[in-house]
Design a protein around this motif. Structure first.
Motif, PDB file in Angstrom:
ATOM      1  N   SER A  19       0.984  -1.228  -0.050  1.00 23.32           N
ATOM      2  CA  SER A  19      -0.035   0.095   0.023  1.00 23.32           C
ATOM      3  C   SER A  19       1.000   1.173   0.088  1.00 23.32           C
ATOM      4  CB  SER A  19      -0.908  -0.059   1.289  1.00 23.32           C
ATOM      5  OG  SER A  19      -1.727  -1.220   1.424  1.00 23.32           O
ATOM      6  N   VAL A  20       1.793   1.182   0.939  1.00 23.45           N
ATOM      7  CA  VAL A  20       2.768   2.536   0.903  1.00 23.45           C
ATOM      8  C   VAL A  20       3.385   2.689  -0.455  1.00 23.45           C
ATOM      9  CG1 VAL A  20       4.853   3.488   1.992  1.00 23.45           C
ATOM     10  CG2 VAL A  20       3.027   2.358   3.408  1.00 23.45           C
ATOM     11  N   ALA A  21       3.997   1.494  -1.111  1.00 18.47           N
ATOM     12  CA  ALA A  21       4.566   1.614  -2.510  1.00 18.47           C
ATOM     13  C   ALA A  21       3.691   2.312  -3.213  1.00 18.47           C
ATOM     14  CB  ALA A  21       5.097   0.197  -2.818  1.00 18.47           C
ATOM     15  N   ALA A  22       2.305   1.745  -3.487  1.00 18.03           N
ATOM     16  CA  ALA A  22       1.358   2.132  -4.308  1.00 18.03           C
ATOM     17  C   ALA A  22       1.075   3.552  -4.028  1.00 18.03           C
ATOM     18  CB  ALA A  22       0.057   1.189  -4.346  1.00 18.03           C
ATOM     19  N   VAL A  23       0.876   4.133  -3.014  1.00 19.92           N
ATOM     20  CA  VAL A  23       0.668   5.572  -2.605  1.00 19.92           C
ATOM     21  C   VAL A  23       1.662   6.454  -2.984  1.00 19.92           C
ATOM     22  CG1 VAL A  23       0.434   7.174  -0.733  1.00 19.92           C
ATOM     23  CG2 VAL A  23      -0.756   5.093  -0.645  1.00 19.92           C
ATOM     24  N   ALA A  28       3.882  10.146  -7.146  1.00 21.72           N
ATOM     25  CA  ALA A  28       4.947  10.606  -7.868  1.00 21.72           C
ATOM     26  C   ALA A  28       4.485  10.773  -9.433  1.00 21.72           C
ATOM     27  CB  ALA A  28       6.026   9.645  -7.705  1.00 21.72           C
ATOM     28  N   PHE A  29       3.713   9.852  -9.763  1.00 19.14           N
ATOM     29  CA  PHE A  29       3.204   9.632 -11.198  1.00 19.14           C
ATOM     30  C   PHE A  29       1.876  10.273 -11.416  1.00 19.14           C
ATOM     31  CE2 PHE A  29       6.334   6.571 -11.087  1.00 19.14           C
ATOM     32  CZ  PHE A  29       7.302   6.940 -11.901  1.00 19.14           C
ATOM     33  N   LYS A  31       0.362  12.986 -12.599  1.00 16.90           N
ATOM     34  CA  LYS A  31       0.291  13.903 -13.559  1.00 16.90           C
ATOM     35  C   LYS A  31      -0.024  12.684 -14.648  1.00 16.90           C
ATOM     36  CE  LYS A  31       2.385  18.242 -14.431  1.00 16.90           C
ATOM     37  NZ  LYS A  31       3.573  18.940 -14.457  1.00 16.90           N
ATOM     38  N   ASN A  32       0.696  11.852 -14.680  1.00 13.98           N
ATOM     39  CA  ASN A  32       0.771  10.830 -15.848  1.00 13.98           C
ATOM     40  C   ASN A  32      -0.648  10.081 -15.507  1.00 13.98           C
ATOM     41  OD1 ASN A  32       3.371  11.285 -15.064  1.00 13.98           O
ATOM     42  ND2 ASN A  32       3.928   9.982 -16.901  1.00 13.98           N
ATOM     43  N   MET A  33      -1.228   9.932 -14.492  1.00 15.61           N
ATOM     44  CA  MET A  33      -2.660   9.349 -14.235  1.00 15.61           C
ATOM     45  C   MET A  33      -3.594  10.117 -14.786  1.00 15.61           C
ATOM     46  SD  MET A  33      -1.752   6.427 -13.158  1.00 15.61           S
ATOM     47  CE  MET A  33      -3.581   5.882 -12.612  1.00 15.61           C
ATOM     48  N   MET A  34      -3.375  11.528 -14.933  1.00 14.34           N
ATOM     49  CA  MET A  34      -4.804  12.317 -15.652  1.00 14.34           C
ATOM     50  C   MET A  34      -4.790  11.953 -16.982  1.00 14.34           C
ATOM     51  SD  MET A  34      -5.490  14.189 -13.146  1.00 14.34           S
ATOM     52  CE  MET A  34      -5.041  14.998 -11.530  1.00 14.34           C
ATOM     53  N   TYR A  35      -6.184  11.679 -17.363  1.00  9.80           N
ATOM     54  CA  TYR A  35      -6.360  11.451 -18.782  1.00  9.80           C
ATOM     55  C   TYR A  35      -6.190  12.872 -19.769  1.00  9.80           C
ATOM     56  CZ  TYR A  35      -8.706   9.442 -22.761  1.00  9.80           C
ATOM     57  OH  TYR A  35      -8.955   9.022 -23.933  1.00  9.80           O
ATOM     58  N   PHE A  36      -6.507  13.961 -18.958  1.00  9.41           N
ATOM     59  CA  PHE A  36      -6.514  15.241 -19.666  1.00  9.41           C
ATOM     60  C   PHE A  36      -6.215  16.193 -18.956  1.00  9.41           C
ATOM     61  CE2 PHE A  36     -10.833  14.278 -18.241  1.00  9.41           C
ATOM     62  CZ  PHE A  36     -11.149  15.521 -17.402  1.00  9.41           C
ATOM     63  N   ALA A 144     -16.682  21.457 -11.950  1.00  8.56           N
ATOM     64  CA  ALA A 144     -15.687  20.807 -10.699  1.00  8.56           C
ATOM     65  C   ALA A 144     -15.142  19.600 -11.309  1.00  8.56           C
ATOM     66  CB  ALA A 144     -16.574  20.692  -9.317  1.00  8.56           C
ATOM     67  N   GLN A 145     -15.801  18.795 -12.175  1.00 11.80           N
ATOM     68  CA  GLN A 145     -15.210  17.730 -12.336  1.00 11.80           C
ATOM     69  C   GLN A 145     -13.848  17.760 -13.230  1.00 11.80           C
ATOM     70  OE1 GLN A 145     -17.604  15.509 -15.601  1.00 11.80           O
ATOM     71  NE2 GLN A 145     -18.623  17.561 -15.841  1.00 11.80           N
ATOM     72  N   PHE A 146     -13.610  18.867 -13.620  1.00 15.82           N
ATOM     73  CA  PHE A 146     -12.225  18.982 -14.284  1.00 15.82           C
ATOM     74  C   PHE A 146     -11.180  19.531 -13.317  1.00 15.82           C
ATOM     75  CE2 PHE A 146     -15.798  19.222 -17.480  1.00 15.82           C
ATOM     76  CZ  PHE A 146     -15.292  18.096 -18.422  1.00 15.82           C
ATOM     77  N   LYS A 147     -10.440  18.534 -13.038  1.00 22.32           N
ATOM     78  CA  LYS A 147      -9.607  18.790 -11.880  1.00 22.32           C
ATOM     79  C   LYS A 147      -8.307  19.512 -12.401  1.00 22.32           C
ATOM     80  CE  LYS A 147     -10.398  14.734 -10.669  1.00 22.32           C
ATOM     81  NZ  LYS A 147     -11.705  14.183 -10.563  1.00 22.32           N
ATOM     82  N   SER A 148      -7.861  20.612 -11.905  1.00 25.92           N
ATOM     83  CA  SER A 148      -6.684  21.083 -12.441  1.00 25.92           C
ATOM     84  C   SER A 148      -5.506  20.429 -11.562  1.00 25.92           C
ATOM     85  CB  SER A 148      -6.646  22.685 -12.123  1.00 25.92           C
ATOM     86  OG  SER A 148      -5.235  23.157 -12.369  1.00 25.92           O
ATOM     87  N   MET A 149      -4.323  20.356 -12.297  1.00 24.33           N
ATOM     88  CA  MET A 149      -3.255  19.732 -11.447  1.00 24.33           C
ATOM     89  C   MET A 149      -2.604  20.529 -10.501  1.00 24.33           C
ATOM     90  SD  MET A 149      -1.439  17.347 -14.300  1.00 24.33           S
ATOM     91  CE  MET A 149      -1.867  17.877 -15.780  1.00 24.33           C
ATOM     92  N   GLY A 150      -3.161  21.895 -10.406  1.00 25.61           N
ATOM     93  CA  GLY A 150      -2.764  22.599  -9.408  1.00 25.61           C
ATOM     94  C   GLY A 150      -1.120  23.083  -9.620  1.00 25.61           C
TER      95      GLY A 150
END
Lengths: 153, 249
Positions: A19-23, A28-29, A31-36, A144-150
């Motif tokens: 779990s720790v490794a997954a979190v 860390a990634f 940004k890459n998990m964002m589809y758009f 609100a469903q469009f999340k900015s990466m901040g």
């Protein structure tokens, strides 16, 4: 510790470690998990020229203009920023003003040139009679469903 | 340890077999009634959606299948945990009884989603976080089934499968929360969310009925598979021979 307790500890430890490794990995990634990316991301961004990205947001009310042939110009917005988009091709059935879209393409000057547009549906289901009563003037309720990466870090 | 006697009795194959035999028909008939109500109302009588028209009706199959794909995995992982720690035969059998059922519901969720995605989104498949993690879930199920078949000794097979099932449970919250944590093309949750309901009652009641009905149906199938598994594992023992002798009369 009995053998059984040892086995339990080993399995729980394995799960905790994973779990720790997954979190850590997904943080860390993330940004890459964002589809758009959203217009805000692009506005504050350091996009390399001509990079192919996906742009997600709501089609702004009153912004859709049909050009020659299949050319369509419209503006995509999230809660904070908007971006003009040009697209030539067939749009999905759900494409309409006030609805979410995800467009694949690249920045050309100040305009986003899309070569693929997908409709993004929200989680609301209702009959037409109810939808007429609920219509909000600008469609801001669903941005609100469009999340900015901040912070575009 | 006397408070645990009910547990040990439940975990013994013959008494669980009898319990399942009594429980399964109830689950089956209730599932039939709820699915009948949910699907007939959902597919024919619920109002059409203001945007998707009739295409939204896929939710009466897609949502129950997707919910079950996650719930069954959690069930399989719990069985795997019990099998690993307590070496309980019933849990080992439960694990392998659940796997193909879960894989089927996962495949159903993926296929119905794709059939809806083409007309609504404009694409059968996209590699967003929700779709990708659900596909990983299918591979985890298939991995468990494949591992099970790869071993001769059922106890060694169960131990390997249990480990894979337990490790893979990490994927379950990723599937569930992928639409909240990241941007995805897949929409957020309609039923299980805080705040105002995002679905009209006339559409929601058949949906709830088809979700509960599907859970009961899955429970029915898993119990029957588990009974089968226990019979083939315990073949030759006194209780199975007695059972078979009696049922032949």
């Amino acid at each position: 510790m009995t053998k059984r307790q040892k086995r339990m500890a080993a399995v729980l430890l394995l799960l905790a470690g994973l779990s720790v490794a997954a979190v850590l990995g997904f943080t860390a990634f993330s940004k890459n998990m964002m589809y758009f990316q959203t217009p805000s991301d692009i506005a504050g961004g350091k996009l390399p020229e001509g990079a192919r990205i996906r742009l997600g947001g709501l089609v702004e009310k009153g912004s859709v203009q049909r050009g020659e042939g299949l050319v369509v110009n419209f503006s995509v917005a999230d809660c904070d920023a908007n971006l003009p988009v040009r697209y030539e091709g067939i749009l999905p059935d759900l494409f309409r003003e006030g609805q979410g879209v995800v467009a694949m393409g690249h920045m050309d000057g100040k305009t986003f040139v899309a070569d693929e547009v997908l409709a993004k549906h929200d989680e609301n289901y209702m009959p037409p009679e109810l939808a007429e009563k609920l219509t909000t003037p600008d469609g801001k309720h669903s941005c609100a469903q469009f999340k900015s990466m901040g912070g575009s870090t | 340890m006397s408070s645990w006697t009910w547990f040990h009795r439940l975990a013994s194959p013959p008494s669980f077999y009898r319990l399942a035999d009594r429980l399964a028909p109830w689950l089956g008939w209730l599932a039939l009634a709820l699915l009948g109500y949910g699907w007939i109302n959902g597919l024919f009588f619920a109002p059409e959606d203001y945007q998707q028209k009739d295409a939204y009706r896929i939710i009466y199959v897609h949502v129950p299948a997707a919910a079950l794909s996650l719930s069954l995995y959690v069930g399989m992982a719990v069985a795997g945990f019990v099998a690993l720690v307590w070496r309980m035969k019933l849990a080992e059998s439960a694990l392998i009884a659940i796997a193909p059922v879960g894989a089927s519901f996962t495949a159903l969720a993926l296929v119905t989603g794709m059939l809806w995605g083409k007309p609504m989104w404009g694409a059968y498949w996209v590699w967003d976080a929700r779709l990708t993690s659900e596909l990983v879930l299918l591979f985890l199920y298939l991995g468990v089934i494949g591992l099970w078949q790869a071993f001769e000794d059922p106890r060694a097979a169960a131990r390997a499968c249990a480990l894979l099932a337990v490790v893979g449970v990490i994927n379950v919250p990723i599937v569930k929360y992928s639409v909240d944590w990241w941007n995805s093309l897949h929409q957020g949750s309609t039923i299980l969310k805080m705040g105002k309901p995002s679905i009209t009652a006339a559409m929601a009641y058949p949906l709830f009925a088809s979700v509960i009905g599907s859970y009961l149906f899955a429970g029915y199938v898993v119990l029957r598979r588990l009974q089968n598994e226990l019979l083939s594992r315990e073949a030759g023992t006194a209780w199975v021979r007695e059972l078979m002798g009696r049922s032949r009369v």
